[in-house]
Design an enzyme around this catalytic site. Structure first.
Site, PDB file in Angstrom:
ATOM      1  N   LYS A   1       0.856  -1.185   0.000  1.00  0.00           N
ATOM      2  CA  LYS A   1       0.000   0.000   0.000  1.00  0.00           C
ATOM      3  C   LYS A   1       0.893   1.236   0.000  1.00  0.00           C
ATOM      4  O   LYS A   1       1.671   1.464   0.925  1.00  0.00           O
ATOM      5  CB  LYS A   1      -0.915   0.014   1.224  1.00  0.00           C
TER       6      LYS A   1
ATOM      7  N   ALA B   1      -9.756   5.346   4.102  1.00  0.00           N
ATOM      8  CA  ALA B   1      -9.717   6.513   4.991  1.00  0.00           C
ATOM      9  C   ALA B   1     -11.048   7.244   5.056  1.00  0.00           C
ATOM     10  O   ALA B   1     -11.711   7.451   4.041  1.00  0.00           O
ATOM     11  CB  ALA B   1      -8.637   7.506   4.612  1.00  0.00           C
ATOM     12  N   GLY B   2     -11.416   7.615   6.269  1.00  0.00           N
ATOM     13  CA  GLY B   2     -12.567   8.487   6.484  1.00  0.00           C
ATOM     14  C   GLY B   2     -13.834   7.786   6.936  1.00  0.00           C
ATOM     15  O   GLY B   2     -14.764   8.437   7.403  1.00  0.00           O
TER      16      GLY B   2
END
Lengths: 67, 266
Positions: free
Chosen positions: B100, B187-188
């Site tokens: 990643k 993310a988020g």
């Protein structure tokens, strides 16, 4: 005597040593680590043969929790 | 069977999880197990020289024989640092190529630096890495990363660790519609409904860490996320009904009522 920078810390050693000897001196033998000497990967299979010289910058890393 | 295929390998779980911010390795493992994740992401850091050489390591709790370990470049702010980190990771994981990539642009927001990300992706793809890349929700950048040869594109839903959910579903939709590689929201995500919405949009998977690790009960939240990703995926595959703001058709027969409605128009 030689001086290595290991993970950003200056460390003195009485005599020149190999990557395997450095790993052993840090009690990391047998642990899953990766080692970089002056920005280049040293494969684990070559730790025994890789001499470390005065002034070398060595990074030793492990996997840790992260996202 | 409906599987996620990344870089030629099939996975039954579409939920990928991070391993940071847990109380200890036992909790990390329990949460990963509850999430059903097969791909788990880990950070690469300097060993703590001289500190507790006997202490257990993360990869004892999450053995690479059982999980696909996805080393990441969290904390890197330049292409050069990210590439060096992943070369070390590949050595650490015995030649494992799936990684990643994330290159951050700003320690305050952790917003990705897409210029450095593009540059690092080019180098890593050339060196044979299979790159799952964290990026902004810019469709042009996402396409560019795909064309460089990334194995998966992973736009943010909102800022890392913010839990703000999906802020721009329309951009994500464009990215998904244009992509020929898997698209994962990374993310988020804050709670289960965020993950379900991402999957309903047509994302191929979701990667999260903070939403699980900082829940009051991380193991229970991991289980909730597993169900949300599965539910969202099934809803996407099922094909949702058309939205009608009014003149909705009732679900029950319109005739046969004991007191027929008066037709006011007549």
């Amino acid at each position: 005597m030689i001086v290595l920078t290991v993970n950003g810390e200056r460390r003195r050693f009485e005599a020149p040593l190999t990557a395997a000897q450095l790993v052993a001196s840090l009690q990391l033998t047998g642990k899953r680590v990766a080692l970089e000497r002056n920005g280049e990967i040293v494969p684990r299979g070559e730790f025994d043969r890789q001499a470390l010289l005065d002034g070398d910058r060595v990074e030793i890393v492990v996997a840790v929790g992260g996202g | 069977m409906d599987q996620l295929v990344v870089a030629g390998k099939a996975y039954s779980s579409r939920l990928l999880v991070g391993t940071g911010k847990y109380k200890d390795f036992a909790q990390t493992r329990a949460a990963v197990d509850a999430s059903g994740a097969e791909i788990v992401t880990v950070a690469i850091r300097r060993t703590n020289i001289g500190q507790n050489p006997g202490e257990p390591s993360l990869l004892d709790a999450l053995p690479p024989s059982r999980f696909t370990i996805l080393p990441n470049t969290a904390g890197c702010y330049s292409a050069q640092d990210a590439v060096r980190t992943l070369r070390l990771a590949r050595e650490l994981l015995d030649g494992h190529a799936l990684v990643k990539l994330e290159v951050l642009g700003d320690p305050h927001t952790l917003y990705p630096n897409v210029m450095e990300t593009l540059s690092a992706a080019q180098t890593l793809v050339k060196e044979g890495f299979q790159v799952m890349v964290y990026t902004s929700d810019d469709p042009i950048v996402a396409k560019e990363l795909e064309q460089i040869g990334c194995a998966a594109v992973m736009p943010l839903a909102s800022l890392i660790g913010s839990g703000m959910g999906i802020l721009n579903p329309w951009n994500l939709q464009i990215i998904i519609d244009n992509a020929k590689v898997p698209v994962l929201v990374d993310a988020g995500v804050g709670t289960a409904s965020d993950a379900a919405i991402a999957m309903e949009l047509g994302c191929d998977g979701v990667l999260m860490n903070t939403a699980i690790a900082t829940a009051k009960d991380p193991v229970l939240m991991a289980s909730a996320m597993r169900k949300a990703v599965e539910a969202g995926r099934e809803a996407y595959l099922a094909g949702r009904m058309a939205k009608k703001p009014y003149v909705a058709a009732p679900s029950s027969p319109t005739g046969g009522l004991i007191a027929p409605a008066q037709n006011k128009a007549a």
